[in-house]
Design a protein around this motif. Structure first.
Motif, PDB file in Angstrom:
ATOM      1  N   THR A  20       0.816  -1.073  -0.082  1.00  8.81           N
ATOM      2  CA  THR A  20      -0.131   0.095  -0.003  1.00  8.81           C
ATOM      3  C   THR A  20       0.939   1.117   0.106  1.00  8.81           C
ATOM      4  N   SER A  75       1.429  -1.311   5.557  1.00  6.90           N
ATOM      5  CA  SER A  75       1.450   0.217   5.974  1.00  6.90           C
ATOM      6  C   SER A  75       1.279   1.024   4.974  1.00  6.90           C
ATOM      7  N   ASP A 123      -2.282   6.340  10.335  1.00  5.67           N
ATOM      8  CA  ASP A 123      -3.376   5.388   9.937  1.00  5.67           C
ATOM      9  C   ASP A 123      -4.446   6.160   8.874  1.00  5.67           C
ATOM     10  N   ASP A 134      -6.996   2.548   5.959  1.00 10.72           N
ATOM     11  CA  ASP A 134      -7.003   1.275   5.448  1.00 10.72           C
ATOM     12  C   ASP A 134      -8.331   0.678   4.701  1.00 10.72           C
TER      13      ASP A 134
END
Length: 536
Positions: A69, A396, A437, A461
């Motif tokens: 990611t 992450s 996040d 996410d």
């Protein structure tokens, strides 16, 4: 006597410390940062999409880490490169689009590594105006560069080099490695033009890839019903918006004979210019392969439906796009072999990435720009045997914003307080799982080619929130877990009200954290319109 013994012991300790200090300095890792242009993660076989094979790039995943990611902050060539160099968002470093000037006088990580004792070099494509700063050696392509017999600006002096651009870029990089100051650690930025449009493979690969057939994405015939104005109005559809001559390699005289008109004036101009750079031998080899493609198309075109044309154009696109990547992978292999043969592998960080993602027919598109997954995410693979375990996978959300602080961290150089990225050194070494996040994204270049609306947004996410603005005011929200292809905007779905509110809260937090605002948007709208009017 006792005093003499103490003096001897003190002298030995000083010498030993000095040797350790010198050794520690010499042991700082070398850095090879490989960046290709428009190489989507779907076309790196380590990601498992099955489109093509990239064995050399895959070595980095096998022997190091693969990021699933990795994202960009602005999916456009020059702005992405500016973010990579500075560790700052586009609205801070000033390079928000391909039009605005990039200020080389500001800090970048090669400058800071150089001050810290590194020898630095940049070879290949940078696509930004001005002579690169921060490098002991630079050999860069002017503007977009050319595939055949390209010009290079070597330490400020322009010269034409005969051959294929990917091979030449690799040769120049290896030559610099051979002739560098071997008493210093080095940082090499090795940047390929390929597979940027107009996708002209090397002879050894177009002979092979033009005979191949590739699997179509399931959203090739997307009708955009589940999205808003931005997706519907974008001009990057393979059937409707791709050029016929320079993209599909159909000769201008064939287009005229068939009554096909190019949408863009520079289509045939670019085609003639690109092929015009070839020498007679190169052109003869090219024609021997592409002339039969033209003849076959002439026979088939009169009876082809729109669906037939989309299938045909997709295959033509993939044949040249993936064929261009094959030489890039070959170059990565040559560089890795060089490191092996010269005993440099263990102490060299090797990174492979692209300046952004790219559409390979998903949603019927080519190009990039959008915050949707295929252009937001980019391939990222990194190997450093001293710290990274083979076969590591990182889920992450790292960004191109993080390269500058990460390299400075590895190089033992101070990370400036105004850099907005974070070092992912501990993350990739498995020493921490703590990470951001949510990531923040901006896109500014509108109205322009491909007509992708201005927008900004965040991704977590699971969810993605996008705001399209300027001549529209539309919001889109996607549940990536339930809708990984982003086909259904759920922003106005009442069952997502709580999610929507939370995403807006996070968006406000990140805009404040990174110092973005509506005032920035207005500032760069004015700057862009002013610059484009001057060009006219």
């Amino acid at each position: 006597m006792k005093k003499l013994i103490m003096m001897v012991l003190w002298s030995i300790s000083v010498c030993t410390y000095g040797q350790q200090a010198t050794g520690a300095k010499a042991a700082r890792p070398n850095i090879v940062y490989i960046m290709s242009d428009d190489h989507g993660y779907q076309a790196v076989s380590a990601y498992g999409y099955g489109l093509n094979k990239t064995p050399s790039i895959d070595r980095l995943a096998k022997e190091g880490a693969l990021f699933t990611t990795a994202t960009v902050t602005n999916s456009l060539c020059a702005p992405s490169r500016a973010v990579m160099l500075t560790g700052k968002h586009s609205f801070i470093n000033g390079k928000v689009d391909n039009v605005q000037h990039f200020d080389w006088n500001q800090d970048n990580f090669p400058k800071l590594l150089r001050k810290a004792g590194y020898q630095t070099a940049m070879v290949g494509k940078i696509h930004m105006d001005g002579l690169p700063q921060g490098f002991d050696y630079s050999a860069v392509l002017p503007d977009q560069g050319d595939y055949y017999n390209p010009d290079f600006i070597i330490n400020g002096v322009k010269q034409q080099i005969h051959g294929y651009v990917t091979d030449i870029t690799t040769d120049l990089a290896l030559k610099w490695l051979d002739n560098r100051d071997k008493s210093k650690p080095f940082c090499l930025l090795y940047h390929q033009k390929a597979p940027h449009r107009e996708w002209m493979p090397a002879e050894r690969y177009y002979k092979k890839y033009t005979k191949m057939t590739f699997k179509e994405p399931e959203t090739l015939f997307d009708d955009y019903k589940g999205r808003g104005t931005a997706a519907k109005s974008a001009e990057m559809n393979i059937l409707k918006d791709m050029n016929w001559a320079d993209d599909d390699k159909i000769r201008p005289e064939v287009l005229k004979e068939l009554g096909i008109h190019s949408l863009l004036k520079w289509d045939t101009v670019a085609y003639n210019r690109s092929l015009g750079r070839m020498d007679p031998e190169q052109r003869a080899a090219w024609d021997a392969v592409y002339d039969p493609i033209n003849e076959d198309f002439k026979k088939r075109y009169p009876t082809m439906s729109k669906e037939d044309l989309m299938h045909w154009r997709y295959q033509r696109y993939m044949q040249d796009y993936l064929g261009s990547i094959a030489a890039v992978d070959e170059g990565v292999g040559e560089l890795l072999d060089y490191l092996d043969k010269n005993g440099l592998t263990e102490n060299t960080i090797v990174v492979y990435t692209s300046d952004q993602g790219f559409y390979m027919g998903e949603h019927g598109w080519f190009d990039k720009r959008f915050m949707y997954e295929e252009s937001l995410k980019t391939p990222l693979l990194i190997r450093y045997p001293k710290e990274i375990k083979p076969g590591t996978k990182i889920t992450s959300m790292v960004q191109n914003l993080d390269f500058a602080p990460t390299f400075l961290d590895y190089g033992g150089a101070k990370i400036p307080a105004d850099m907005q990225g974070e070092s992912f050194r501990k993350l990739v070494a498995g020493k921490t799982s703590k990470w951001r996040d949510a990531i923040y994204y901006t896109y500014y270049e509108y109205p322009s080619i491909h007509m992708v609306k201005r927008h900004y947004g965040i991704r977590t996410d699971r969810y993605k929130l996008i705001h399209f603005y300027y001549d529209i005011n539309e919001w889109e929200l996607y549940d990536l877990q339930k809708d990984p292809h982003e086909m259904h905007n759920v922003y106005n779905d009442s069952s997502y009200r709580t999610v929507r509110e939370e995403m807006h809260r996070k968006l406000d937090e990140l805009r404040k954290k990174y110092k973005d605002s509506d005032a920035n948007d207005q500032k760069y709208i004015k700057a862009y319109l002013s610059a484009t009017l001057k060009k006219k």
